[in-house]
Design a protein around this motif. Sequence first.
Motif, PDB file in Angstrom:
ATOM      1  N   GLY A   1       0.816  -1.209   0.000  1.00 14.72           N
ATOM      2  CA  GLY A   1       0.000   0.000   0.000  1.00 14.72           C
ATOM      3  C   GLY A   1       0.850   1.260   0.000  1.00 14.72           C
ATOM      4  O   GLY A   1       2.078   1.211   0.111  1.00 14.72           O
ATOM      5  N   GLN A   2       0.163   2.402  -0.151  1.00 18.22           N
ATOM      6  CA  GLN A   2       0.846   3.692  -0.171  1.00 18.22           C
ATOM      7  C   GLN A   2      -0.082   4.740   0.415  1.00 18.22           C
ATOM      8  O   GLN A   2      -1.285   4.745   0.156  1.00 18.22           O
ATOM      9  CB  GLN A   2       1.213   4.088  -1.605  1.00 18.22           C
ATOM     10  CG  GLN A   2       1.952   5.411  -1.697  1.00 18.22           C
ATOM     11  CD  GLN A   2       2.306   5.786  -3.119  1.00 18.22           C
ATOM     12  OE1 GLN A   2       1.474   5.660  -4.025  1.00 18.22           O
ATOM     13  NE2 GLN A   2       3.514   6.257  -3.331  1.00 18.22           N
ATOM     14  N   THR A   3       0.503   5.644   1.199  1.00 18.20           N
ATOM     15  CA  THR A   3      -0.215   6.780   1.748  1.00 18.20           C
ATOM     16  C   THR A   3       0.353   8.042   1.120  1.00 18.20           C
ATOM     17  O   THR A   3       1.570   8.213   1.053  1.00 18.20           O
ATOM     18  CB  THR A   3      -0.075   6.838   3.281  1.00 18.20           C
ATOM     19  OG1 THR A   3      -0.610   5.626   3.832  1.00 18.20           O
ATOM     20  CG2 THR A   3      -0.815   8.021   3.866  1.00 18.20           C
TER      21      THR A   3
ATOM     22  N   HIS B   1       0.091  12.285   1.291  1.00 15.87           N
ATOM     23  CA  HIS B   1      -0.380  13.435   2.057  1.00 15.87           C
ATOM     24  C   HIS B   1      -0.034  14.690   1.267  1.00 15.87           C
ATOM     25  O   HIS B   1       1.145  14.998   1.064  1.00 15.87           O
ATOM     26  CB  HIS B   1       0.261  13.475   3.452  1.00 15.87           C
ATOM     27  CG  HIS B   1      -0.184  14.651   4.246  1.00 15.87           C
ATOM     28  ND1 HIS B   1      -1.436  14.709   4.846  1.00 15.87           N
ATOM     29  CD2 HIS B   1       0.426  15.832   4.510  1.00 15.87           C
ATOM     30  CE1 HIS B   1      -1.552  15.872   5.457  1.00 15.87           C
ATOM     31  NE2 HIS B   1      -0.443  16.569   5.266  1.00 15.87           N
TER      32      HIS B   1
ATOM     33  N   THR C   1      -5.136  13.479   3.112  1.00 16.83           N
ATOM     34  CA  THR C   1      -4.377  12.235   3.033  1.00 16.83           C
ATOM     35  C   THR C   1      -5.215  11.199   2.293  1.00 16.83           C
ATOM     36  O   THR C   1      -6.403  11.039   2.569  1.00 16.83           O
ATOM     37  CB  THR C   1      -4.021  11.725   4.442  1.00 16.83           C
ATOM     38  OG1 THR C   1      -3.247  12.740   5.110  1.00 16.83           O
ATOM     39  CG2 THR C   1      -3.212  10.443   4.378  1.00 16.83           C
TER      40      THR C   1
ATOM     41  N   TYR D   1      -5.182   7.094   0.986  1.00 16.35           N
ATOM     42  CA  TYR D   1      -4.550   5.780   1.150  1.00 16.35           C
ATOM     43  C   TYR D   1      -4.925   4.890  -0.019  1.00 16.35           C
ATOM     44  O   TYR D   1      -6.107   4.740  -0.351  1.00 16.35           O
ATOM     45  CB  TYR D   1      -4.987   5.125   2.465  1.00 16.35           C
ATOM     46  CG  TYR D   1      -4.453   3.727   2.634  1.00 16.35           C
ATOM     47  CD1 TYR D   1      -3.093   3.502   2.798  1.00 16.35           C
ATOM     48  CD2 TYR D   1      -5.307   2.631   2.605  1.00 16.35           C
ATOM     49  CE1 TYR D   1      -2.597   2.208   2.939  1.00 16.35           C
ATOM     50  CE2 TYR D   1      -4.816   1.345   2.755  1.00 16.35           C
ATOM     51  CZ  TYR D   1      -3.458   1.146   2.925  1.00 16.35           C
ATOM     52  OH  TYR D   1      -2.976  -0.136   3.064  1.00 16.35           O
ATOM     53  N   CYS D   2      -3.926   4.277  -0.637  1.00 18.18           N
ATOM     54  CA  CYS D   2      -4.125   3.299  -1.706  1.00 18.18           C
ATOM     55  C   CYS D   2      -3.718   1.935  -1.138  1.00 18.18           C
ATOM     56  O   CYS D   2      -2.547   1.728  -0.793  1.00 18.18           O
ATOM     57  CB  CYS D   2      -3.258   3.646  -2.906  1.00 18.18           C
ATOM     58  SG  CYS D   2      -3.609   5.288  -3.597  1.00 18.18           S
TER      59      CYS D   2
END
Length: 137
Positions: free
Chosen positions: A57-59, A61, A84, A86-87
């Motif tokens: 995953g990736q966040t 911001h 933000t 989130y993926c």
Amino acid sequence: MKVLTAPPTTKNPPEQFTGDVWLDPIAYPQDAGQSMVVAKVRFAPGARTAWHSHARGQTLHVTNGFALVGTRDGTVVRAGQGTTVYCPPGEEHWHGATPDSFMEHLAMLENTDDPATSTTWLEHVTDTDYARPVTEA
């Protein structure tokens, strides 16, 4: 304690990005067992990543401007400063700046045991996908 010297700003490769994108590493593994990666990424107007996914995953911001974040189902979210996104792991997505403004975000992810498999890069985002109607975050 260890004070880190930041690597220089790099321009991201055209194989993975459309337009001008610059990356400044902030945090990256220093010792065995560490996996956190954080980077400040700046996009020129209209610049964007190619389609990609992250094993863990990736966040994202947003720190300046407005980001567009798209997924394979056709959803495109417009996220402003302080937002933000989130993926989740394995979700194919792209992100970039709006057509008329610069955008900066912090990109955060955890590497896998083999950092080369943490991100899977795919094809470039078409102008049609980039221009899809947006939803405000």
